[in-house]
Design a protein around this motif. Sequence first.
Motif, PDB file in Angstrom:
ATOM      1  N   SER B  66       0.807  -1.226   0.000  1.00 13.16           N
ATOM      2  CA  SER B  66       0.000   0.000   0.000  1.00 13.16           C
ATOM      3  C   SER B  66       0.837   1.271   0.000  1.00 13.16           C
ATOM      4  O   SER B  66       0.292   2.355  -0.168  1.00 13.16           O
ATOM      5  CB  SER B  66      -0.925   0.017   1.214  1.00 13.16           C
ATOM      6  N   THR B  67       2.145   1.128   0.240  1.00 14.21           N
ATOM      7  CA  THR B  67       3.014   2.319   0.263  1.00 14.21           C
ATOM      8  C   THR B  67       4.322   1.997  -0.449  1.00 14.21           C
ATOM      9  O   THR B  67       4.716   0.834  -0.559  1.00 14.21           O
ATOM     10  CB  THR B  67       3.370   2.747   1.702  1.00 14.21           C
ATOM     11  N   PHE B  86      -1.790   1.313  -5.287  1.00 12.05           N
ATOM     12  CA  PHE B  86      -2.182   2.648  -4.834  1.00 12.05           C
ATOM     13  C   PHE B  86      -2.138   3.552  -6.060  1.00 12.05           C
ATOM     14  O   PHE B  86      -1.226   3.418  -6.878  1.00 12.05           O
ATOM     15  CB  PHE B  86      -1.175   3.118  -3.776  1.00 12.05           C
ATOM     16  N   PRO B  87      -3.108   4.456  -6.206  1.00 13.34           N
ATOM     17  CA  PRO B  87      -3.092   5.295  -7.412  1.00 13.34           C
ATOM     18  C   PRO B  87      -1.747   6.006  -7.584  1.00 13.34           C
ATOM     19  O   PRO B  87      -1.293   6.699  -6.684  1.00 13.34           O
ATOM     20  CB  PRO B  87      -4.225   6.302  -7.157  1.00 13.34           C
ATOM     21  N   SER B  89       1.087   8.511  -8.304  1.00 18.83           N
ATOM     22  CA  SER B  89       1.122   9.970  -8.290  1.00 18.83           C
ATOM     23  C   SER B  89       2.542  10.460  -8.565  1.00 18.83           C
ATOM     24  O   SER B  89       3.522   9.780  -8.253  1.00 18.83           O
ATOM     25  CB  SER B  89       0.615  10.525  -6.955  1.00 18.83           C
ATOM     26  N   LYS B  92       5.758  10.378  -6.297  1.00 18.97           N
ATOM     27  CA  LYS B  92       6.414   9.098  -5.978  1.00 18.97           C
ATOM     28  C   LYS B  92       7.167   8.533  -7.185  1.00 18.97           C
ATOM     29  O   LYS B  92       7.683   7.421  -7.118  1.00 18.97           O
ATOM     30  CB  LYS B  92       5.371   8.060  -5.525  1.00 18.97           C
ATOM     31  N   ASP B 111      -5.547   5.335 -12.199  1.00 24.35           N
ATOM     32  CA  ASP B 111      -6.969   5.494 -12.536  1.00 24.35           C
ATOM     33  C   ASP B 111      -7.228   6.816 -13.233  1.00 24.35           C
ATOM     34  O   ASP B 111      -8.356   7.292 -13.263  1.00 24.35           O
ATOM     35  CB  ASP B 111      -7.844   5.355 -11.285  1.00 24.35           C
ATOM     36  N   SER B 112      -6.143   7.418 -13.785  1.00 24.40           N
ATOM     37  CA  SER B 112      -6.343   8.721 -14.435  1.00 24.40           C
ATOM     38  C   SER B 112      -5.318   8.943 -15.528  1.00 24.40           C
ATOM     39  O   SER B 112      -4.229   8.374 -15.509  1.00 24.40           O
ATOM     40  CB  SER B 112      -6.209   9.848 -13.398  1.00 24.40           C
ATOM     41  N   GLU B 114      -3.814  11.671 -15.817  1.00 23.66           N
ATOM     42  CA  GLU B 114      -2.713  12.376 -15.149  1.00 23.66           C
ATOM     43  C   GLU B 114      -1.678  11.378 -14.647  1.00 23.66           C
ATOM     44  O   GLU B 114      -0.467  11.594 -14.756  1.00 23.66           O
ATOM     45  CB  GLU B 114      -3.235  13.204 -13.969  1.00 23.66           C
ATOM     46  N   THR B 143     -11.695   5.032  -5.128  1.00 28.09           N
ATOM     47  CA  THR B 143     -10.840   5.387  -6.258  1.00 28.09           C
ATOM     48  C   THR B 143     -11.139   4.434  -7.416  1.00 28.09           C
ATOM     49  O   THR B 143     -11.959   3.531  -7.297  1.00 28.09           O
ATOM     50  CB  THR B 143      -9.348   5.265  -5.880  1.00 28.09           C
ATOM     51  N   GLY B 144     -10.441   4.626  -8.520  1.00 27.29           N
ATOM     52  CA  GLY B 144     -10.631   3.730  -9.665  1.00 27.29           C
ATOM     53  C   GLY B 144     -11.602   4.291 -10.680  1.00 27.29           C
ATOM     54  O   GLY B 144     -12.524   5.031 -10.334  1.00 27.29           O
TER      55      GLY B 144
END
Lengths: 373, 373
Positions: B66-67, B86-87, B89, B92, B111-112, B114, B143-144
């Motif tokens: 998860s991280t 995890f989405p 970003s 990261k 999920d995007s 971006e 999310t998703g």
Amino acid sequence: MLPENIKEVSTPCFLVDIHIVKKNARRMRERCQQFGVQLRPHMKTHKTIEGALVMTGGTKRKIAVSTIAEARFYADNGFDDILYAFPFSADKKERCQKLANELGQFHVMLDSMEGLSSILSTSLEPGKEWSIFLEVDCGYGRTGVDWDSDAAVELATKIDKTNGIQFQGLYTHCGNSYEMGAGPDFIREVGSKTTECLMDLAKKLKNCGVSCKTIGTGSTPNCSLASEKMAALTEFHPGNYIFYDYMQSLLGSCKVDDIACCVATRVISHKVSQQHIVIDCGFLGLSKQGFAENLASGPCLFKGHSNLRLVGVTQELGKVKAIEGEINYSKYPIGSMLFLYPFHSCATAAMHSVYYIHSGEKIVGVWKPTRGW
Amino acid sequence: MLPENIKEVSTPCFLVDIHIVKKNARRMRERCQQFGVQLRPHMKTHKTIEGALVMTGGTKRKIAVSTIAEARFYADNGFDDILYAFPFSADKKERCQKLANELGQFHVMLDSMEGLSSILSTSLEPGKEWSIFLEVDCGYGRTGVDWDSDAAVELATKIDKTNGIQFQGLYTHCGNSYEMGAGPDFIREVGSKTTECLMDLAKKLKNCGVSCKTIGTGSTPNCSLASEKMAALTEFHPGNYIFYDYMQSLLGSCKVDDIACCVATRVISHKVSQQHIVIDCGFLGLSKQGFAENLASGPCLFKGHSNLRLVGVTQELGKVKAIEGEINYSKYPIGSMLFLYPFHSCATAAMHSVYYIHSGEKIVGVWKPTRGW
């Protein structure tokens, strides 16, 4: 490698504004001087060396801690006159014994004959004596002997009359000052009543030939909104005031601008079908405190974005909606940063193994708290 | 120095029963074999090497985290085929890039557009390609991309058609299975519906020439009470089942006897005037999870003492009352030990920097989780 700017940190991240910390510490010290009481700051909120230096004004003397792990951490880092402000229990006695032998002054606290028996069964090195505070309950109803009970007098007298231990005085945590919505007058009233209870018990003890060197009370609301009567005490031992938090601002202990800590988080998903945005801060970054209160503003405050409300958290994610109207997605693009004032900074700080310290937007250091028990 | 017996630990202390852990892991592996799906256990509950070895059956392959801190921890300890669930970003991306370059297989999730743009701006070493899961929302609403949206097809197609990246397939977390009081049939129904949604999307993608190597869903309730339809999937990725907890027993995912972890605590104060006892476990030892549910039994379960209810916690203290009648103080003397099954083991484990592992009453080891982000 330290990020240079708070906008560059990996999120979630616990941020501490060093100037607000110093201001909060200075104001509490000044208040204590004004009231003529000793400040014994509690370390439980931050659990760091740097925070303790600010709170003690660099003296490294007279602190209160909530765990033996904290006591050990501060002892190992040159602090002394440490009060382990937690009901003494037999399973911790060897570690307390070691601290009592090592430190110039190490105080324990108890509220039962069992606690006292346990101390009496644990001898210290020649020349060392246990120093004991009696924990008194002045209406909070958690731990401590009831202030008006015979047990309070009996236990204090027993401690005082026993050879080889020192009776230090009375300690109370007036947690009953945390009454959401009750307002500053209520908090001052709790401070006044707590003081009356403590002074009443101290008087009774004096009549029994038992003198209290120290009579103290804590809680950040009470010490931030101190009633005049509290000048009769000898010691204040608040802790949370170093950071304050959203809850304290609601109680009236501080203004929002006095909150020294926040959690930096980023928007990581737009969920248009649910009319929310998702941030990368869940209960591991924030804790679950504040949800039970069902505040219209939500369980924390988004700095500079009063129309946002955190509506739920899972382990690593938070869902954010608009308080009024629809969420303006263009205002919160994916990757944009938000800063959350936590409801309860003690709980939120505890979720982080490092705090980034900033001056304005510039990161100027890191503090590493101790953890565990 | 390790205590020999669970009754000797300093409290509060997080205890893990190694036999139950192994039994829970074995049952989930067997279930996955029976369903013909790959198990990709999620590490977020325990975050330890030892727990990961048990969950992967010693293969050190195919895990979800998860991280990024978890991903790094497992990569540094010889694990591979890691899904960062995890989405994705932008903040990261450097750390993900390093993991993708180092590991045989490192998968990210998004999920995007971006998220995808951010990946596309981050190149890997020659011979390495990003492996991407599309996060799909099948009704949980967190999310998703929504499973039936055009955006899901567009994004998957875009990933699949982009040179230098691999489209791995579909990932969904069916957190909507956590519906207190709804019962096992409801959970199986969520599993069926989630599967239908995922298969429907996969079919649509196939029609667009996009094939899903992996189609997976997680959540411990769904994978513990798996509906037959879930055999159509290729992967399960539950995590909590390694410990289970009081919440899972209430949902029906497990029996109370399947709960592998508990918090050891001691009675440290008798507050007769308030009709409660006080234990040395507050929200730092237990978390605040479970209070919001207002269960008659309280937010956690006292092992072997069904008449006790935890009525409140502060930082280091818990107040315990009798559910019916008055509390029997002689049954719970100061110093006596109690064992709490937590409401949510992911949240409670996260409060501890060490877990004591026991076989019967004997302590046989310690596990040290990774923390942070």
